[in-house]
Scaffold this motif. Structure first.
Motif, PDB file in Angstrom:
ATOM      1  N   LEU A 118     -29.078  63.362  23.854  1.00 34.42           N
ATOM      2  CA  LEU A 118     -30.394  62.961  24.329  1.00 34.42           C
ATOM      3  C   LEU A 118     -31.017  62.133  23.213  1.00 34.42           C
ATOM      4  O   LEU A 118     -31.699  62.652  22.329  1.00 34.42           O
ATOM      5  N   ALA A 119     -30.773  60.838  23.246  1.00 38.20           N
ATOM      6  CA  ALA A 119     -31.144  59.957  22.136  1.00 38.20           C
ATOM      7  C   ALA A 119     -32.629  59.612  22.123  1.00 38.20           C
ATOM      8  O   ALA A 119     -33.203  59.367  21.068  1.00 38.20           O
ATOM      9  N   ARG A 120     -33.246  59.593  23.302  1.00 36.31           N
ATOM     10  CA  ARG A 120     -34.662  59.214  23.396  1.00 36.31           C
ATOM     11  C   ARG A 120     -35.389  60.245  24.253  1.00 36.31           C
ATOM     12  O   ARG A 120     -35.386  60.168  25.474  1.00 36.31           O
ATOM     13  N   GLU A 121     -36.006  61.201  23.611  1.00 33.42           N
ATOM     14  CA  GLU A 121     -36.684  62.265  24.354  1.00 33.42           C
ATOM     15  C   GLU A 121     -37.813  61.725  25.216  1.00 33.42           C
ATOM     16  O   GLU A 121     -38.060  62.218  26.320  1.00 33.42           O
ATOM     17  N   HIS A 122     -38.520  60.692  24.725  1.00 29.23           N
ATOM     18  CA  HIS A 122     -39.648  60.153  25.487  1.00 29.23           C
ATOM     19  C   HIS A 122     -39.193  59.286  26.664  1.00 29.23           C
ATOM     20  O   HIS A 122     -40.011  58.834  27.467  1.00 29.23           O
ATOM     21  N   PHE A 123     -37.875  59.068  26.788  1.00 30.27           N
ATOM     22  CA  PHE A 123     -37.331  58.370  27.950  1.00 30.27           C
ATOM     23  C   PHE A 123     -36.892  59.352  29.041  1.00 30.27           C
ATOM     24  O   PHE A 123     -36.605  58.932  30.157  1.00 30.27           O
ATOM     25  N   CYS A 124     -36.827  60.625  28.734  1.00 35.32           N
ATOM     26  CA  CYS A 124     -36.363  61.633  29.704  1.00 35.32           C
ATOM     27  C   CYS A 124     -37.518  62.032  30.609  1.00 35.32           C
ATOM     28  O   CYS A 124     -38.525  62.577  30.141  1.00 35.32           O
ATOM     29  N   ASP A 125     -37.388  61.770  31.919  1.00 32.81           N
ATOM     30  CA  ASP A 125     -38.469  62.069  32.852  1.00 32.81           C
ATOM     31  C   ASP A 125     -38.439  63.502  33.367  1.00 32.81           C
ATOM     32  O   ASP A 125     -39.338  63.922  34.099  1.00 32.81           O
ATOM     33  N   GLY A 126     -37.404  64.270  32.996  1.00 32.20           N
ATOM     34  CA  GLY A 126     -37.337  65.663  33.412  1.00 32.20           C
ATOM     35  C   GLY A 126     -36.951  65.876  34.853  1.00 32.20           C
ATOM     36  O   GLY A 126     -37.079  66.988  35.388  1.00 32.20           O
ATOM     37  N   LEU A 127     -36.449  64.830  35.539  1.00 31.47           N
ATOM     38  CA  LEU A 127     -36.067  64.964  36.941  1.00 31.47           C
ATOM     39  C   LEU A 127     -34.607  65.382  37.106  1.00 31.47           C
ATOM     40  O   LEU A 127     -34.219  65.917  38.142  1.00 31.47           O
ATOM     41  N   GLY A 128     -33.792  65.101  36.110  1.00 29.63           N
ATOM     42  CA  GLY A 128     -32.436  65.651  36.100  1.00 29.63           C
ATOM     43  C   GLY A 128     -31.398  64.952  36.941  1.00 29.63           C
ATOM     44  O   GLY A 128     -30.494  65.605  37.477  1.00 29.63           O
ATOM     45  N   ASP A 129     -31.460  63.617  37.073  1.00 31.71           N
ATOM     46  CA  ASP A 129     -30.407  62.906  37.792  1.00 31.71           C
ATOM     47  C   ASP A 129     -29.051  63.086  37.115  1.00 31.71           C
ATOM     48  O   ASP A 129     -28.004  62.936  37.743  1.00 31.71           O
ATOM     49  N   CYS A 130     -29.085  63.409  35.821  1.00 36.27           N
ATOM     50  CA  CYS A 130     -27.841  63.553  35.062  1.00 36.27           C
ATOM     51  C   CYS A 130     -27.133  64.877  35.343  1.00 36.27           C
ATOM     52  O   CYS A 130     -25.916  64.991  35.144  1.00 36.27           O
ATOM     53  N   LEU A 131     -27.876  65.896  35.775  1.00 32.67           N
ATOM     54  CA  LEU A 131     -27.277  67.224  35.942  1.00 32.67           C
ATOM     55  C   LEU A 131     -26.108  67.250  36.926  1.00 32.67           C
ATOM     56  O   LEU A 131     -25.015  67.721  36.582  1.00 32.67           O
ATOM     57  N   PRO A 132     -26.285  66.731  38.148  1.00 36.84           N
ATOM     58  CA  PRO A 132     -25.152  66.783  39.086  1.00 36.84           C
ATOM     59  C   PRO A 132     -24.000  65.868  38.711  1.00 36.84           C
ATOM     60  O   PRO A 132     -22.885  66.031  39.213  1.00 36.84           O
ATOM     61  N   ALA A 133     -24.261  64.893  37.809  1.00 36.09           N
ATOM     62  CA  ALA A 133     -23.203  63.968  37.403  1.00 36.09           C
ATOM     63  C   ALA A 133     -22.245  64.595  36.392  1.00 36.09           C
ATOM     64  O   ALA A 133     -21.128  64.111  36.213  1.00 36.09           O
ATOM     65  N   CYS A 134     -22.678  65.668  35.719  1.00 39.99           N
ATOM     66  CA  CYS A 134     -21.864  66.273  34.665  1.00 39.99           C
ATOM     67  C   CYS A 134     -20.810  67.213  35.253  1.00 39.99           C
ATOM     68  O   CYS A 134     -21.148  68.249  35.839  1.00 39.99           O
ATOM     69  N   PRO A 135     -19.516  66.910  35.089  1.00 36.81           N
ATOM     70  CA  PRO A 135     -18.456  67.767  35.641  1.00 36.81           C
ATOM     71  C   PRO A 135     -18.207  69.024  34.809  1.00 36.81           C
ATOM     72  O   PRO A 135     -17.521  69.944  35.255  1.00 36.81           O
ATOM     73  N   ALA A 136     -18.777  69.078  33.607  1.00 34.27           N
ATOM     74  CA  ALA A 136     -18.523  70.201  32.702  1.00 34.27           C
ATOM     75  C   ALA A 136     -19.677  71.202  32.669  1.00 34.27           C
ATOM     76  O   ALA A 136     -19.639  72.157  31.904  1.00 34.27           O
ATOM     77  N   ASP A 137     -20.707  70.959  33.491  1.00 31.08           N
ATOM     78  CA  ASP A 137     -21.874  71.843  33.512  1.00 31.08           C
ATOM     79  C   ASP A 137     -22.459  72.007  32.105  1.00 31.08           C
ATOM     80  O   ASP A 137     -22.811  73.109  31.681  1.00 31.08           O
ATOM     81  N   ALA A 138     -22.570  70.875  31.410  1.00 33.25           N
ATOM     82  CA  ALA A 138     -23.022  70.911  30.015  1.00 33.25           C
ATOM     83  C   ALA A 138     -24.503  70.573  29.861  1.00 33.25           C
ATOM     84  O   ALA A 138     -25.006  70.514  28.741  1.00 33.25           O
TER      85      ALA A 138
END
Length: 226
Positions: free
Chosen positions: A37-57
């Protein structure tokens, strides 16, 4: 401020990069074969990245983090796509007439995003603005919401019962940083909506700014409570 943000488990991360591609804001970067997470102020907290992660990381956490900065995100996109090739690089304030009319009534919305949690306190359209800070349900209960409360105002919406944040912290910063002309709070006639009024009043007091405040309370049928 305390807000919802993603956390990446480096041990679980396989370095596939799918989360970075899924993050439309550019908050995630690949460093040394791992997602960060390189830019915390760029993270909107909506989590589009969560379902994309195959490792549940990736998971959500509530912690101290800088507010989501929509203006910075759009500026970064504009710099990356100077010719306008990125759909997200357009200006985030627009004229009401640009929105499609339905049933003869045009939208009065002038800004995006509208969620209190997502709106940047440094957005240029806040300077000299009249604000409407509304509970989520109000626009659904009042058919004339746009013409009655939104026209000519910058919109901010939220639900103090469902959002796990203290609005007063962000609103205090917003009032301090911008020349706000007036604030209109539109809330429902339910106890939990009182938290919205309380947050605005607390923020105004903490900011030290003398800004006119009006509070409107609506019934479920959209009528104002006398």
């Amino acid at each position: 401020m305390i807000r919802r943000i993603i956390e990446i488990d480096e041990e679980r991360c396989t370095g596939c990069g799918l989360c970075a591609k899924a993050c439309h804001e550019g908050a995630i970067a690949m460093e040394n074969g791992k997602a960060k997470l390189a830019r915390e102020h760029f993270c909107d907290g909506l989590g589009d990245c969560l379902p994309a992660c195959p490792a549940d990381a990736i998971r959500f956490v509530e912690r101290e983090a800088p507010a989501y900065d929509e203006a910075a995100v759009q500026a970064a996109k504009a710099a990356q796509y100077p010719a306008g090739g990125c759909p997200g690089a357009q200006a985030m304030r627009f004229t009401p007439s640009a929105a499609p009319a339905q049933d003869g009534a045009a939208s009065a919305l002038q800004n995006w995003p509208v969620q209190i949690r997502l709106l940047s306190t440094s957005a240029p359209y806040l300077q000299g603005a009249d604000l409407v800070i509304a509970a989520d349900c109000t626009a659904f209960s009042c058919a004339q919401f746009h013409s009655r409360y939104l026209a000519g105002r910058i919109a901010m919406i939220g639900c103090p019962k469902l959002d796990a944040v203290d609005y007063s912290e962000k609103l205090t910063e917003l009032f301090r940083r911008n020349d706000i002309r007036s604030v209109l709070v539109v809330r429902m006639q339910v106890p939990c909506c009182g938290g919205l009024t309380y947050a605005v009043e607390t923020a105004l007091a903490a900011s030290g700014r003398d800004i006119p405040l009006r509070v409107v309370i609506l019934t479920p049928s959209g009528e104002e409570v006398a």
